[in-house]
Design an enzyme around this catalytic site. Structure first.
Site, PDB file in Angstrom:
ATOM      1  N   GLN A  98       8.042 -21.094  -2.650  1.00  0.00           N
ATOM      2  CA  GLN A  98       8.060 -22.305  -1.814  1.00  0.00           C
ATOM      3  C   GLN A  98       6.600 -22.725  -1.629  1.00  0.00           C
ATOM      4  O   GLN A  98       6.001 -22.551  -0.573  1.00  0.00           O
ATOM      5  CB  GLN A  98       8.748 -22.020  -0.473  1.00  0.00           C
ATOM      6  CG  GLN A  98       8.943 -23.251   0.405  1.00  0.00           C
ATOM      7  CD  GLN A  98       9.967 -24.244  -0.137  1.00  0.00           C
ATOM      8  OE1 GLN A  98      10.935 -23.853  -0.767  1.00  0.00           O
ATOM      9  NE2 GLN A  98       9.755 -25.535   0.075  1.00  0.00           N
ATOM     10  N   LYS A 192      13.423 -25.779 -18.896  1.00  0.00           N
ATOM     11  CA  LYS A 192      14.454 -25.464 -17.887  1.00  0.00           C
ATOM     12  C   LYS A 192      14.466 -26.532 -16.805  1.00  0.00           C
ATOM     13  O   LYS A 192      13.413 -27.006 -16.390  1.00  0.00           O
ATOM     14  CB  LYS A 192      14.132 -24.097 -17.267  1.00  0.00           C
ATOM     15  CG  LYS A 192      15.106 -23.663 -16.197  1.00  0.00           C
ATOM     16  CD  LYS A 192      14.809 -22.245 -15.717  1.00  0.00           C
ATOM     17  CE  LYS A 192      13.885 -22.212 -14.532  1.00  0.00           C
ATOM     18  NZ  LYS A 192      13.770 -20.867 -13.943  1.00  0.00           N
TER      19      LYS A 192
HETATM   20  C1  R5P Z   1      11.212 -19.893 -11.414  1.00  0.00           C
HETATM   21  O1  R5P Z   1      10.571 -20.913 -11.617  1.00  0.00           O
HETATM   22  C2  R5P Z   1      10.734 -18.544 -11.800  1.00  0.00           C
HETATM   23  O2  R5P Z   1       9.678 -18.592 -12.687  1.00  0.00           O
HETATM   24  C3  R5P Z   1      11.868 -17.733 -12.409  1.00  0.00           C
HETATM   25  O3  R5P Z   1      12.225 -18.288 -13.644  1.00  0.00           O
HETATM   26  C4  R5P Z   1      13.056 -17.709 -11.504  1.00  0.00           C
HETATM   27  O4  R5P Z   1      12.678 -17.294 -10.228  1.00  0.00           O
HETATM   28  C5  R5P Z   1      14.131 -16.805 -12.046  1.00  0.00           C
HETATM   29  O5  R5P Z   1      15.209 -16.843 -11.189  1.00  0.00           O
HETATM   30  P1  R5P Z   1      16.640 -16.380 -11.670  1.00  0.00           P
HETATM   31  O6  R5P Z   1      16.512 -15.005 -12.219  1.00  0.00           O
HETATM   32  O7  R5P Z   1      17.479 -16.428 -10.426  1.00  0.00           O
HETATM   33  O8  R5P Z   1      17.121 -17.359 -12.692  1.00  0.00           O
END
Ligand code: R5P
Length: 300
Positions: A98, A192
């Site tokens: 955050q 993403k």
């Molecule tokens: C997000 O921007 C981070 O770099 C990670 O990709 C993210 O926190 C991964 O979260 P999750 O394993 O829940 O997809």
């Protein structure tokens, strides 16, 4: 120079290594809960009179309690040492995601917490692969973001043939580049998108040239495993021979591990920035020497 490393209750297994590399003594922390559940802490007397105090603790699991404990340890270290510089080693800096107001009405959580840490008396902060290095500017002292992607990649590469490194998100491509350079190979990335309200993620599988190769997907945090699982599925569809993953912070919430193995992730190489039990699938990669090098290179 008498350096004392305070081993916090949630040390992920780096305090001893850092102390050894710095030639420092190790001091423990006594903690208890008052009947109303407030936290009490007291540092070992070994901290008294130290020239430098290094406080080591990480902020997962129990992020909220971890932050309070860290603030108390820093204040106690400053007082008990008689005003020595206090260095924080916080391998996983919780709330770092955050780092801006994404939706109106939100706080910038990491800024609030870094200001509090400085206010408690911390002179320098060493953390590993923080989500957004720019956010460390809110800490008005010496703040260092330590990269470990090269260490993770070298560890993973021992079991890979003709590897290619993949970032599951364009914002993570710098990490993939560091990893790829360390093992002398190439890298690519997917794009993403995350829905800010539902948390749902989608991915554009734009990388090419994965066909027949071993793919190492590297990210900073693995929380639910959704990002890595989706990237692994796309990589497989694009013809990857094998898929393994690496990360700095293996939070592995809920069914993250199942989700990733179902998507074809054969192994996860994870830095020891949070406590976890390694096994044949989850490979522990020790980064304590890198932390000590970073502290030493500043001349503390
Ligand atoms: C997000 O921007 C981070 O770099 C990670 O990709 C993210 O926190 C991964 O979260 P999750 O394993 O829940 O997809």
């Amino acid at each position: 120079m008498d350096t004392v490393v305070v081993k916090g209750p949630n040390d992920p297994g780096v305090a001893e290594g850092v102390a050894r590399a710095l030639g420092a003594r190790v001091a423990d922390v006594y903690t208890k809960r008052f009947p109303d559940n407030e936290l009490y802490i007291r540092l070992d007397k070994a901290v008294a009179g130290a020239d430098i105090v290094v406080v080591v603790d990480t902020l997962y699991p129990k992020q909220d309690a971890g932050w309070i404990r860290l603030l108390f340890m820093v204040d106690a270290a400053r007082r008990l040492s008689g005003g020595a510089p206090v260095i924080g080693v916080v391998p996983y800096l919780a709330y770092s995601r955050q780092d801006k107001v994404f939706l109106e009405g939100e706080p910038v959580s990491i800024e609030v917490l870094l200001r509090a840490l400085r206010g408690a008396g911390l002179d320098a902060l060493y953390t590993i692969d923080v989500h957004s290095p720019a956010s460390l500017a809110a800490f008005r002292g010496h703040a260092v973001n330590i990269h470990v992607a090269d260490i993770l990649a070298r560890s993973a590469a021992e079991s890979l043939a003709n590897p290619v490194v993949l970032a599951p998100d364009k914002g993570a491509v710098h990490r993939a580049r560091i990893a790829a350079e360390a093992i002398g190979t190439d890298y690519d990335y997917f794009v993403k998108k995350r829905d800010r309200y539902t948390g749902e993620i989608t991915m554009e599988p734009r990388a090419t040239g994965l066909g027949g190769r071993d793919v190492l997907i590297i990210d900073d945090i693995i929380s639910t495993g959704g990002t890595i699982a989706l990237a692994a599925q796309h990589a497989k569809r694009l013809g990857a021979r094998r898929v393994v993953a690496a990360c700095s912070h293996p939070l592995l919430v809920g069914g993250a591990r199942d989700k990733m193995t179902r998507a074809g992730v054969e192994r996860l190489y994870a830095a020891n920035t949070i406590p976890y039990e390694p096994d044949q699938w989850l490979i522990r990669v020790d980064v304590s020497t890198r932390i000590a090098e970073a502290i030493r290179s500043h001349g503390w």
